[in-house]
Design a protein around this motif. Structure first.
Motif, PDB file in Angstrom:
ATOM      1  N   ASP A   1       0.817  -1.220   0.000  1.00 45.25           N
ATOM      2  CA  ASP A   1       0.000   0.000   0.000  1.00 45.25           C
ATOM      3  C   ASP A   1       0.846   1.264   0.000  1.00 45.25           C
ATOM      4  O   ASP A   1       0.376   2.338   0.398  1.00 45.25           O
ATOM      5  CB  ASP A   1      -0.950   0.001   1.202  1.00 45.25           C
ATOM      6  N   GLU A   2       2.101   1.141  -0.431  1.00 45.76           N
ATOM      7  CA  GLU A   2       2.965   2.316  -0.491  1.00 45.76           C
ATOM      8  C   GLU A   2       2.473   3.272  -1.583  1.00 45.76           C
ATOM      9  O   GLU A   2       1.660   2.901  -2.432  1.00 45.76           O
ATOM     10  CB  GLU A   2       4.415   1.888  -0.759  1.00 45.76           C
ATOM     11  N   PRO A   3       2.960   4.520  -1.595  1.00 48.60           N
ATOM     12  CA  PRO A   3       2.499   5.485  -2.604  1.00 48.60           C
ATOM     13  C   PRO A   3       2.828   5.026  -4.027  1.00 48.60           C
ATOM     14  O   PRO A   3       3.826   4.342  -4.262  1.00 48.60           O
ATOM     15  CB  PRO A   3       3.281   6.759  -2.253  1.00 48.60           C
ATOM     16  N   TRP A   4       1.991   5.451  -4.959  1.00 51.17           N
ATOM     17  CA  TRP A   4       2.237   5.167  -6.370  1.00 51.17           C
ATOM     18  C   TRP A   4       3.490   5.896  -6.826  1.00 51.17           C
ATOM     19  O   TRP A   4       3.757   7.019  -6.397  1.00 51.17           O
ATOM     20  CB  TRP A   4       1.060   5.648  -7.222  1.00 51.17           C
ATOM     21  N   ARG A   5       4.245   5.279  -7.729  1.00 51.66           N
ATOM     22  CA  ARG A   5       5.360   5.968  -8.369  1.00 51.66           C
ATOM     23  C   ARG A   5       5.167   5.916  -9.880  1.00 51.66           C
ATOM     24  O   ARG A   5       4.689   4.925 -10.420  1.00 51.66           O
ATOM     25  CB  ARG A   5       6.710   5.381  -7.949  1.00 51.66           C
ATOM     26  N   LEU A   6       5.529   7.005 -10.542  1.00 52.82           N
ATOM     27  CA  LEU A   6       5.391   7.094 -11.984  1.00 52.82           C
ATOM     28  C   LEU A   6       6.478   6.257 -12.654  1.00 52.82           C
ATOM     29  O   LEU A   6       7.652   6.370 -12.317  1.00 52.82           O
ATOM     30  CB  LEU A   6       5.496   8.551 -12.438  1.00 52.82           C
ATOM     31  N   VAL A   7       6.070   5.407 -13.598  1.00 53.77           N
ATOM     32  CA  VAL A   7       7.004   4.560 -14.332  1.00 53.77           C
ATOM     33  C   VAL A   7       7.250   5.109 -15.737  1.00 53.77           C
ATOM     34  O   VAL A   7       8.392   5.224 -16.186  1.00 53.77           O
ATOM     35  CB  VAL A   7       6.477   3.108 -14.433  1.00 53.77           C
ATOM     36  N   ARG A   8       6.185   5.469 -16.435  1.00 51.76           N
ATOM     37  CA  ARG A   8       6.326   5.868 -17.834  1.00 51.76           C
ATOM     38  C   ARG A   8       5.071   6.599 -18.297  1.00 51.76           C
ATOM     39  O   ARG A   8       3.966   6.264 -17.880  1.00 51.76           O
ATOM     40  CB  ARG A   8       6.499   4.607 -18.688  1.00 51.76           C
ATOM     41  N   VAL A   9       5.249   7.566 -19.168  1.00 45.55           N
ATOM     42  CA  VAL A   9       4.159   8.171 -19.921  1.00 45.55           C
ATOM     43  C   VAL A   9       4.487   7.913 -21.389  1.00 45.55           C
ATOM     44  O   VAL A   9       5.577   8.267 -21.846  1.00 45.55           O
ATOM     45  CB  VAL A   9       4.032   9.687 -19.660  1.00 45.55           C
ATOM     46  N   ALA A  10       3.580   7.256 -22.097  1.00 43.59           N
ATOM     47  CA  ALA A  10       3.844   6.870 -23.483  1.00 43.59           C
ATOM     48  C   ALA A  10       2.688   7.309 -24.370  1.00 43.59           C
ATOM     49  O   ALA A  10       1.540   7.333 -23.932  1.00 43.59           O
ATOM     50  CB  ALA A  10       4.022   5.355 -23.582  1.00 43.59           C
ATOM     51  N   PRO A  11       2.981   7.632 -25.634  1.00 40.38           N
ATOM     52  CA  PRO A  11       1.901   8.007 -26.546  1.00 40.38           C
ATOM     53  C   PRO A  11       1.001   6.827 -26.861  1.00 40.38           C
ATOM     54  O   PRO A  11       1.466   5.694 -26.983  1.00 40.38           O
ATOM     55  CB  PRO A  11       2.652   8.479 -27.804  1.00 40.38           C
ATOM     56  N   LEU A  12      -0.293   7.099 -26.964  1.00 44.73           N
ATOM     57  CA  LEU A  12      -1.271   6.077 -27.313  1.00 44.73           C
ATOM     58  C   LEU A  12      -2.398   6.748 -28.097  1.00 44.73           C
ATOM     59  O   LEU A  12      -3.034   7.672 -27.598  1.00 44.73           O
ATOM     60  CB  LEU A  12      -1.822   5.403 -26.049  1.00 44.73           C
ATOM     61  N   ASP A  13      -2.614   6.278 -29.298  1.00 47.85           N
ATOM     62  CA  ASP A  13      -3.631   6.846 -30.187  1.00 47.85           C
ATOM     63  C   ASP A  13      -4.991   6.842 -29.490  1.00 47.85           C
ATOM     64  O   ASP A  13      -5.502   5.783 -29.125  1.00 47.85           O
ATOM     65  CB  ASP A  13      -3.680   6.017 -31.474  1.00 47.85           C
ATOM     66  N   PRO A  14      -5.611   8.014 -29.290  1.00 47.05           N
ATOM     67  CA  PRO A  14      -6.896   8.054 -28.601  1.00 47.05           C
ATOM     68  C   PRO A  14      -8.006   7.315 -29.331  1.00 47.05           C
ATOM     69  O   PRO A  14      -8.996   6.915 -28.718  1.00 47.05           O
ATOM     70  CB  PRO A  14      -7.208   9.542 -28.482  1.00 47.05           C
ATOM     71  N   ALA A  15      -7.844   7.091 -30.633  1.00 49.99           N
ATOM     72  CA  ALA A  15      -8.881   6.405 -31.412  1.00 49.99           C
ATOM     73  C   ALA A  15      -8.644   4.903 -31.517  1.00 49.99           C
ATOM     74  O   ALA A  15      -9.489   4.177 -32.042  1.00 49.99           O
ATOM     75  CB  ALA A  15      -8.948   7.003 -32.812  1.00 49.99           C
ATOM     76  N   ALA A  16      -7.517   4.426 -31.005  1.00 54.86           N
ATOM     77  CA  ALA A  16      -7.173   3.014 -31.170  1.00 54.86           C
ATOM     78  C   ALA A  16      -8.048   2.103 -30.314  1.00 54.86           C
ATOM     79  O   ALA A  16      -8.451   2.467 -29.203  1.00 54.86           O
ATOM     80  CB  ALA A  16      -5.708   2.790 -30.811  1.00 54.86           C
TER      81      ALA A  16
END
Length: 195
Positions: free
Chosen positions: A144-159
């Motif tokens: 239950d530790e705090p969330w950590r950011l791993v990655r932000v990646a592009p993803l086609d909103p229409a896919a």
């Protein structure tokens, strides 16, 4: 978050075995299973075990598992798939003797990042993939530790996108991963929740 039924997903590649119980799902991976496209190694591997269901725009998915890896490249987490050459795999991988949190982002060719997570072994890891706008945001935590950011990646909103629990055993037979939860809910409200 709402639980997703294990039986509602479809495997990208059938594992050796799947056992369902009250405490989750145990998946035994095929020796040599892996997901990768070209970069640095020159090969294409598409033999991962991903149990996938729809990941709609504006939603998030979480996968939890017990971390007890022992062999090189043992791995588990979440697999997010658009098509055969567009996918994201995020989770924990045993690499060079230590557990590391990371992601493989693939758009024709694979892009891999890892960061050691000492102290996570023997605990419950949760990987969260949140789909919002033109991005997939991957976060992770242990217990239950705090969330950590791993990655932000592009993803086609229409896919049309599917996602779910994933495991691979590139270097050995006998890897069994105990998945403890598979859930879905609303996408994260922002990239930086505390701001």
């Amino acid at each position: 978050m709402t639980d997703i039924e294990w039986a509602s997903g479809t495997w990208t590649n059938e594992p050796v075995s799947v056992e369902l119980a009250d405490d989750g799902m145990r998946v035994t991976a095929v020796e040599g299973s892996d997901a990768w496209r070209i970069t640095s190694y020159g090969f294409v591997h598409d033999t991962e075990h991903g149990l996938l269901a729809t990941l709609a725009p504006g939603t998030a998915m979480e996968v939890s598992f017990h971390l007890d890896f022992s062999a090189q490249f043992d791995q588990a987490g979440i697999f997010v798939k658009v098509d055969e050459s567009t996918w994201i795999m995020a989770g924990v991988e045993r690499s060079d003797g230590e557990d590391s949190l990371g992601a493989v982002v693939t758009r024709g060719v694979s892009d891999w990042s890892l960061s050691p997570v000492p102290g996570w072994h023997g605990r419950i890891v949760t990987i969260r993939a949140s789909r919002s706008g033109d991005a997939l945001t991957i976060r992770a935590r242990v217990d239950d530790e705090p969330w950590r950011l791993v990655r932000v990646a592009p993803l086609d909103p229409a896919a049309a996108v599917t996602a779910g629990p994933m495991c691979c055993a590139p270097s050995r037979a006998g890897l069994t991963v105990h998945f403890t939860a598979w859930r879905t809910g609303e996408a994260d409200a922002s990239l930086h929740p505390d701001h």
